[in-house]
Design an enzyme around this catalytic site. Sequence first.
Site: not given
Ligand SMILES: Cc1cc2nc3c(=O)[nH]c(=O)nc-3n(C[C@H](O)[C@H](O)[C@H](O)COP(=O)(O)OP(=O)(O)OC[C@H]3O[C@@H](n4cnc5c(N)ncnc54)[C@H](O)[C@@H]3O)c2cc1C
Length: 316
Positions: A142, A192
């Site tokens: 991560d 990732r």
């Molecule tokens: C598998 C995985 C591993 C990760 N590992 C790390 C890491 O190592 N380090 C790190 O800093 N971050 C990590 N993250 C977190 C990541 O950086 C984001 O903070 C998090 O994924 C939210 O970003 P998003 O791309 O989903 O977009 P966002 O801008 O949060 O969401 C975009 C859109 O997705 C949809 N959405 C989001 N949440 C929901 C919901 N609950 N219900 C319905 N629709 C929704 C909506 O349409 C929203 O507008 C990880 C995320 C994932 C999925």
Amino acid sequence: MDASDLLRSSLLHLSDSSLVRSTIEKAPVSRHVVQRYVPGTDVAHAVQAAAELRATNRQVTIDYLGEDTLDAGQAAHTVDTYVGLLRALKARDLTRFGAAEVSVKLSAVGQALPKDGEKIALDNARRICEIAHEADTTVTLDMEDHTTTDSTLSILAELRKDFPETGAVLQSYLHRTEADCKDLATAGSRVRLCKGAYKEPASVAYQDAEDVDLSYVRCLKILMAGEGYPMIASHDPRLIDIARALASRHGREPDSYEFQMLYGIRPEEQTRIADRGHQMRVYIPFGEEWYGYLMRRMAERPANLAFFLRSLASKG
Ligand SMILES: Cc1cc2nc3c(=O)[nH]c(=O)nc-3n(C[C@H](O)[C@H](O)[C@H](O)COP(=O)(O)OP(=O)(O)OC[C@H]3O[C@@H](n4cnc5c(N)ncnc54)[C@H](O)[C@@H]3O)c2cc1C
């Protein structure tokens, strides 16, 4: 700064408050509500969640929650937990072809220790990689806040000498990430790509959500055009569509990249993506230290916070 940015930064600040933390941790219903995002505190809970997701054709990566370890004993405990987890996954035949792998935060295995932290984290991560290798599966490191990026990438490079399958994480909110994507888009390299979950200063990170998304697309183009194995970690429907289009433009086979989402977030979309023949991996966090993880999820999406508060109010 718009209203959602303000809420996000207030929540990230609030998550540091020990009073807020102990109030939420002790609330009798918290555990129940938390289970939507964190299936439990023990290895058995994580393995059970993995088995359930596998039954609907989803792969998993499992994270033992426990960041910022400032004690070598605690770091050793984290390693032992990963070893137990990997063996339990193998015993249930869940690791075959990497269907269940693990995600590791280097801070949880000693990276922040004042003396020799980087070396301790490398040794501990290496042990986890060895056990993962024995169990026919992989480890992804991560990515945490920007002060750790260089250290994490240098530990990754060391681990990849013996375990080239070790996965990296890059965050599109950092200005440096396009360059890191170019470096890591090499044959066999699992990367990732996520937006990034920490509160970062403007000197190193885009502050505007639109800029973070544009950076995500630029990074995705590099990874999809390269020779590595991109892992698209996002719930954002627009980015998922763009990733699909880029994969098809570059003639990528479905087994040459994968989508990833977090446990409990957009579960119907997860199964829909898997049912359409794509690889879909779900990130399952487990353990006692669920508080920081949960607060980052709340900060990302006010609707999640509303759900959490409503559940507390209705059951408390
Ligand atoms: C598998 C995985 C591993 C990760 N590992 C790390 C890491 O190592 N380090 C790190 O800093 N971050 C990590 N993250 C977190 C990541 O950086 C984001 O903070 C998090 O994924 C939210 O970003 P998003 O791309 O989903 O977009 P966002 O801008 O949060 O969401 C975009 C859109 O997705 C949809 N959405 C989001 N949440 C929901 C919901 N609950 N219900 C319905 N629709 C929704 C909506 O349409 C929203 O507008 C990880 C995320 C994932 C999925």
